[in-house]
Design an enzyme around this catalytic site. Structure first.
Site, PDB file in Angstrom:
ATOM      1  N   HIS A 151       0.860  -1.175   0.000  1.00  0.00           N
ATOM      2  CA  HIS A 151       0.000   0.000   0.000  1.00  0.00           C
ATOM      3  C   HIS A 151       0.902   1.233   0.000  1.00  0.00           C
ATOM      4  O   HIS A 151       2.029   1.205   0.497  1.00  0.00           O
ATOM      5  CB  HIS A 151      -0.872  -0.032   1.261  1.00  0.00           C
ATOM      6  N   CYS A 160      -4.607   2.362  -3.825  1.00  0.00           N
ATOM      7  CA  CYS A 160      -3.363   2.833  -3.204  1.00  0.00           C
ATOM      8  C   CYS A 160      -2.233   1.821  -3.392  1.00  0.00           C
ATOM      9  O   CYS A 160      -1.423   1.585  -2.489  1.00  0.00           O
ATOM     10  CB  CYS A 160      -3.565   3.140  -1.720  1.00  0.00           C
ATOM     11  N   LYS A 177     -10.731  -1.645   9.953  1.00  0.00           N
ATOM     12  CA  LYS A 177     -10.708  -2.877   9.160  1.00  0.00           C
ATOM     13  C   LYS A 177     -11.254  -4.068   9.955  1.00  0.00           C
ATOM     14  O   LYS A 177     -11.565  -5.108   9.378  1.00  0.00           O
ATOM     15  CB  LYS A 177      -9.282  -3.212   8.719  1.00  0.00           C
ATOM     16  N   GLN A 212      -4.668  -5.619   6.705  1.00  0.00           N
ATOM     17  CA  GLN A 212      -5.565  -6.546   6.017  1.00  0.00           C
ATOM     18  C   GLN A 212      -5.508  -7.951   6.591  1.00  0.00           C
ATOM     19  O   GLN A 212      -6.280  -8.825   6.175  1.00  0.00           O
ATOM     20  CB  GLN A 212      -5.227  -6.595   4.525  1.00  0.00           C
ATOM     21  N   ASP A 248       2.880  -4.531   7.918  1.00  0.00           N
ATOM     22  CA  ASP A 248       1.599  -3.833   7.807  1.00  0.00           C
ATOM     23  C   ASP A 248       0.509  -4.898   7.907  1.00  0.00           C
ATOM     24  O   ASP A 248       0.283  -5.665   6.979  1.00  0.00           O
ATOM     25  CB  ASP A 248       1.544  -3.101   6.467  1.00  0.00           C
TER      26      ASP A 248
END
Length: 421
Positions: free
Chosen positions: A137, A379, A240, A217, A214
């Site tokens: 991202h 993104c 999320k 997700q 990260d």
């Protein structure tokens, strides 16, 4: 305290994922869009919020709205207790070693920027290398580029294979004594690829490098254990995981966080302030939490995690796998449709392009049929350009989506494609 007692979500039978019962927790799913029942398939951008989490805001602002940590009165004490209870819940959610390793931020983006500006500015120099995957991202690319332009270290890109999986052979070849950090997502927001972050961490550490993961997700779909991964830094966002916007988390190994300088200055992050001898800083985690935080949002994040764990993260992931398989098989029958991202290990993300149809047109028209999907570059422009496209359509799944909604989506998609071709 009554307000700190967290309601349990709808009880699901242990051997059956009762999605219809679970949907009752989400009032927004009862609405219509353009006269059609809402089919919400934009969960990788933002998941919807259960009533148990929504209720936190009314409860907080109507009964114990106060600033935290510094007050001695009852409302401040209650707000502080509820706020810090979330820190301990996040510690357990990630299996962190200590609650002091949990830093509250505005989201994954701010968490990554914190690492860039505090750790990166202190530790990186010209000649050093940071490895970033092609799957990232923009929030895990641009901050590093900004600092690299200023300091002069080199960014190297870990490539992807044709199916969207990371090229692990190339990753091994890129690692060297110059590598100081690997920045990689746990799950790709654009393709759904699940990366082998534990293996990547082991390899990075063998070369003396750190790893920043990260996890925005990953946390909605699978159990995350930062100690098992051996992540040096791990970040995720509240919105999320069925929680509110404007709040997220940075986990860091304690020795790293203690050595890092503050990123922002202000109230709460200080021990003493003097014009004569300067300022000394608070201990973890407060050193990195300047000013009044998003108090209600943090408390609501704790409620969202409890809801998520009550349903079962692994059970949700398994249900989403069923949805993904069903959707993949259905859209694969559409002439001219190409799925981007067919890695063997995927989360519930279906990204595709259609010959002769622009993704924006599909997104606008399918919305008229009550179906919400995401279109654009997500993104992740470098990744999409690598695959020769500027934009895709993306359907992404959550705990409350049904097989019937997938069928509605596919029928609507067929109808829209017939209109735009």
């Amino acid at each position: 305290m009554p307000h700190s007692v967290i309601e349990k979500p709808t009880v699901l039978a242990p051997t059956t994922f009762n999605v219809e019962a679970l949907r009752n927790d989400f009032p927004i799913l009862k609405r219509e869009v353009h006269g059609k029942p809402l089919v919400y398939l934009d969960n990788a951008a933002t998941s919807q919020t259960p009533q148990q989490v929504i209720d936190v805001f009314s409860d907080y602002y109507s009964r114990y709205n106060a600033n935290i940590h510094r007050g001695l009165h009852t409302l401040s004490d209650e707000a502080t207790a509820a706020f810090e209870a979330t820190r301990h819940r996040v510690k357990a959610f990630l299996n962190a070693e200590d609650a002091r390793q949990i830093i509250f931020t505005r989201g994954t983006t701010e968490a990554i920027n914190l690492v860039v500006q505090s750790w990166g500015r202190q530790q990186l120099a010209a000649g050093d290398e940071v490895l970033i995957s092609m799957l990232e991202h923009h929030s895990n690319i641009v901050p590093w580029q900004l600092l690299a332009a200023e300091i002069g270290f080199t960014i190297k890109v870990i490539p992807v294979e044709a199916n969207g999986a990371l090229d692990m052979t190339a990753y091994r070849a890129l690692l060297s004594e110059r590598t100081k950090l690997v920045a990689v997502n746990h799950v790709s927001n654009a393709l759904g690829t699940i990366n082998p972050v534990k293996e990547m961490a082991t390899l990075a550490h063998q070369h003396g490098a750190l790893i920043l993961v990260d996890g925005a997700q990953a946390t909605p779909h699978q159990q995350v254990d930062v100690q098992e991964i051996d992540a040096d830094f791990y970040a995720f966002s509240g919105h999320k995981i069925y929680g509110p916007t404007g709040v997220g988390v940075l986990y860091g190994k304690q020795a790293l966080l203690e050595a890092m300088p503050p990123w922002q200055g202000g109230g709460e992050m200080i021990k003493t302030v003097s014009f004569d001898v300067g300022t000394t800083f608070a201990e973890l985690p407060h050193k990195f939490e300047a000013g009044t935080p998003a108090i209600a949002e943090v408390i609501a994040l704790g409620r969202a995690i409890e809801w998520l764990e009550g349903v079962g993260v692994e059970a949700i992931g398994a249900w989403e796998a069923v949805l993904l398989e069903h959707a993949t098989a259905a859209v694969s029958q559409i002439d001219g449709l190409r799925i981007l991202g067919t890695a063997p290990h995927k989360a519930g993300v279906l990204s595709f392009v259609v010959d002769g149809a622009h993704s924006q047109d599909i997104g606008l028209l399918i919305d008229q049929l009550g179906v919400a999907i995401r279109t654009g570059h997500h993104c992740a422009q470098p990744l999409l350009h690598h695959f020769g496209v500027d934009a895709t359509c993306r359907a992404s799944f959550a705990a409350y989506n049904t097989l019937e909604e997938i069928d509605t989506f596919v029928a609507a998609l067929n109808r829209v494609i017939g209109m735009v071709r």
